[in-house]
Scaffold this motif. Sequence first.
Motif, PDB file in Angstrom:
ATOM      1  N   LEU A 108       0.813  -1.216   0.000  1.00  0.00           N
ATOM      2  CA  LEU A 108       0.000   0.000   0.000  1.00  0.00           C
ATOM      3  C   LEU A 108       0.847   1.266   0.000  1.00  0.00           C
ATOM      4  O   LEU A 108       0.443   2.295  -0.552  1.00  0.00           O
ATOM      5  CB  LEU A 108      -0.938   0.004   1.217  1.00  0.00           C
ATOM      6  CG  LEU A 108      -2.047  -1.050   1.234  1.00  0.00           C
ATOM      7  CD1 LEU A 108      -2.865  -0.931   2.515  1.00  0.00           C
ATOM      8  CD2 LEU A 108      -2.953  -0.905   0.011  1.00  0.00           C
ATOM      9  N   SER A 109       2.031   1.211   0.604  1.00  0.00           N
ATOM     10  CA  SER A 109       2.887   2.394   0.688  1.00  0.00           C
ATOM     11  C   SER A 109       3.690   2.629  -0.581  1.00  0.00           C
ATOM     12  O   SER A 109       4.278   3.700  -0.762  1.00  0.00           O
ATOM     13  CB  SER A 109       3.863   2.242   1.856  1.00  0.00           C
ATOM     14  OG  SER A 109       4.740   1.144   1.611  1.00  0.00           O
ATOM     15  N   GLY A 110       3.729   1.641  -1.454  1.00  0.00           N
ATOM     16  CA  GLY A 110       4.526   1.761  -2.662  1.00  0.00           C
ATOM     17  C   GLY A 110       6.002   1.464  -2.472  1.00  0.00           C
ATOM     18  O   GLY A 110       6.791   1.632  -3.401  1.00  0.00           O
ATOM     19  N   ARG A 111       6.395   1.015  -1.281  1.00  0.00           N
ATOM     20  CA  ARG A 111       7.800   0.691  -1.055  1.00  0.00           C
ATOM     21  C   ARG A 111       8.173  -0.565  -1.840  1.00  0.00           C
ATOM     22  O   ARG A 111       7.313  -1.397  -2.141  1.00  0.00           O
ATOM     23  CB  ARG A 111       8.086   0.507   0.442  1.00  0.00           C
ATOM     24  CG  ARG A 111       7.265  -0.547   1.124  1.00  0.00           C
ATOM     25  CD  ARG A 111       7.738  -0.824   2.541  1.00  0.00           C
ATOM     26  NE  ARG A 111       7.734   0.343   3.379  1.00  0.00           N
ATOM     27  CZ  ARG A 111       6.852   0.551   4.353  1.00  0.00           C
ATOM     28  NH1 ARG A 111       5.874  -0.320   4.565  1.00  0.00           N
ATOM     29  NH2 ARG A 111       6.931   1.620   5.114  1.00  0.00           N
ATOM     30  N   PRO A 112       9.452  -0.724  -2.178  1.00  0.00           N
ATOM     31  CA  PRO A 112       9.865  -1.882  -2.973  1.00  0.00           C
ATOM     32  C   PRO A 112       9.771  -3.193  -2.196  1.00  0.00           C
ATOM     33  O   PRO A 112       9.846  -3.201  -0.953  1.00  0.00           O
ATOM     34  CB  PRO A 112      11.314  -1.565  -3.332  1.00  0.00           C
ATOM     35  CG  PRO A 112      11.780  -0.640  -2.256  1.00  0.00           C
ATOM     36  CD  PRO A 112      10.582   0.193  -1.895  1.00  0.00           C
TER      37      PRO A 112
ATOM     38  N   ILE B 159      13.426  -5.811   7.957  1.00  0.00           N
ATOM     39  CA  ILE B 159      13.570  -4.540   8.666  1.00  0.00           C
ATOM     40  C   ILE B 159      13.793  -3.391   7.694  1.00  0.00           C
ATOM     41  O   ILE B 159      13.172  -2.330   7.813  1.00  0.00           O
ATOM     42  CB  ILE B 159      14.729  -4.626   9.677  1.00  0.00           C
ATOM     43  CG1 ILE B 159      14.332  -5.531  10.854  1.00  0.00           C
ATOM     44  CG2 ILE B 159      15.118  -3.237  10.191  1.00  0.00           C
ATOM     45  CD1 ILE B 159      15.465  -5.820  11.817  1.00  0.00           C
ATOM     46  N   VAL B 160      14.672  -3.582   6.704  1.00  0.00           N
ATOM     47  CA  VAL B 160      14.982  -2.477   5.803  1.00  0.00           C
ATOM     48  C   VAL B 160      13.825  -2.204   4.847  1.00  0.00           C
ATOM     49  O   VAL B 160      13.517  -1.039   4.542  1.00  0.00           O
ATOM     50  CB  VAL B 160      16.297  -2.733   5.030  1.00  0.00           C
ATOM     51  CG1 VAL B 160      16.135  -3.810   3.964  1.00  0.00           C
ATOM     52  CG2 VAL B 160      16.794  -1.439   4.403  1.00  0.00           C
ATOM     53  N   VAL B 161      13.149  -3.241   4.381  1.00  0.00           N
ATOM     54  CA  VAL B 161      12.027  -3.051   3.466  1.00  0.00           C
ATOM     55  C   VAL B 161      10.904  -2.263   4.132  1.00  0.00           C
ATOM     56  O   VAL B 161      10.283  -1.395   3.510  1.00  0.00           O
ATOM     57  CB  VAL B 161      11.506  -4.422   2.966  1.00  0.00           C
ATOM     58  CG1 VAL B 161      10.119  -4.288   2.334  1.00  0.00           C
ATOM     59  CG2 VAL B 161      12.483  -5.017   1.966  1.00  0.00           C
ATOM     60  N   ASN B 162      10.673  -2.519   5.403  1.00  0.00           N
ATOM     61  CA  ASN B 162       9.582  -1.862   6.119  1.00  0.00           C
ATOM     62  C   ASN B 162      10.028  -0.667   6.963  1.00  0.00           C
ATOM     63  O   ASN B 162       9.205  -0.064   7.655  1.00  0.00           O
ATOM     64  CB  ASN B 162       8.875  -2.888   7.017  1.00  0.00           C
ATOM     65  CG  ASN B 162       8.195  -3.968   6.212  1.00  0.00           C
ATOM     66  OD1 ASN B 162       7.164  -3.740   5.602  1.00  0.00           O
ATOM     67  ND2 ASN B 162       8.788  -5.160   6.189  1.00  0.00           N
ATOM     68  N   ASP B 163      11.332  -0.352   6.912  1.00  0.00           N
ATOM     69  CA  ASP B 163      11.878   0.764   7.686  1.00  0.00           C
ATOM     70  C   ASP B 163      11.476   0.638   9.165  1.00  0.00           C
ATOM     71  O   ASP B 163      11.114   1.619   9.819  1.00  0.00           O
ATOM     72  CB  ASP B 163      11.384   2.099   7.111  1.00  0.00           C
ATOM     73  CG  ASP B 163      12.210   3.282   7.587  1.00  0.00           C
ATOM     74  OD1 ASP B 163      13.394   3.084   7.911  1.00  0.00           O
ATOM     75  OD2 ASP B 163      11.668   4.409   7.658  1.00  0.00           O
TER      76      ASP B 163
END
Length: 308
Positions: free
Chosen positions: A129-133, A211-215
């Motif tokens: 939903l956030s458009g993150r990779p 962790i990095v994908v979801n910050d």
Amino acid sequence: MSHTPVMLDEACEGLNLSVGGVYIDATFGRGGHSQAILSQIGPQGQLIAYDQDPDAIQHGRMHFKDDRLELRLASYESIYADMQQRGLLGKVSGILMDLGVSSPQLDEASRGFSFMKSGPLDMRMDAGLSGRPTAAQWLAQNDESTIANILYRYGEEKLSRVIARAIVHHLKHVGPIDTTEALGQLINESVGARYPKGKHPATRTFQALRIVVNDELNTLDRCLAQLIEVLKINGRLVVISFHSLEHRRVKAMMQRYLPGNEMIVDIQTPADTPRLKRIGGVVTAGVQEQAVNVRSRSAQCRVMEKVA
């Protein structure tokens, strides 16, 4: 796809639940903690529950028919602004944060969180939903040095450079790494012989990528201090964390706002006006719970009460 909430009794005891209070479940999951909270806050109580995972919110809307519960499809990072808009800053009786990945997320292969299930290498908590990779896209977009640093920093992976080298070599000479099975197999082939028996060599890499994908850690850092403003005086914040990076951040926030004689010396953060007091010490799951719920074995529960 059942989910057993971790340290349920300890969390409810830490919240010091009272009839008629306003409470927040910052990480709804499948609603196990929320259900227990609702059972103790009486007909006038109110519970606002957040989750960035649309599957969790859909599950809640299907299985919870309770006017006292409001479900919000949003990260816990939005709690402060939401409470400000509602005029509830400084009026909430308690907040619960369970920082673990829910069992349904791990069990659902299509979510891409587990190397034990073959599925797309996704790992996005919010299902995009956030458009993150996705995790696969993140690997393809970064160089060997960046990947190695993230695996070491967020996975505490001692063989990070070996794994990163294998990942980049595969991407350049073989093709995309777009499934959990492919990444797990690649890691096992590159460092499996150097890992002790009983621990899968992909465990730390998958943690770091999630962790990095979801910050996750930056979001947690931004959120923790804001939650103090949401609580009323004598309101409780209960945080259940699952690995050393999360434990460290919760302790750092406590150090910043606890009185000086309760400072935690191994964490360096700026001194600030004491606004919290510690309620008890670090609580871990009991022997019986650990025997039936593997997820609980690394869990630590900390309780803080707002005093100013």
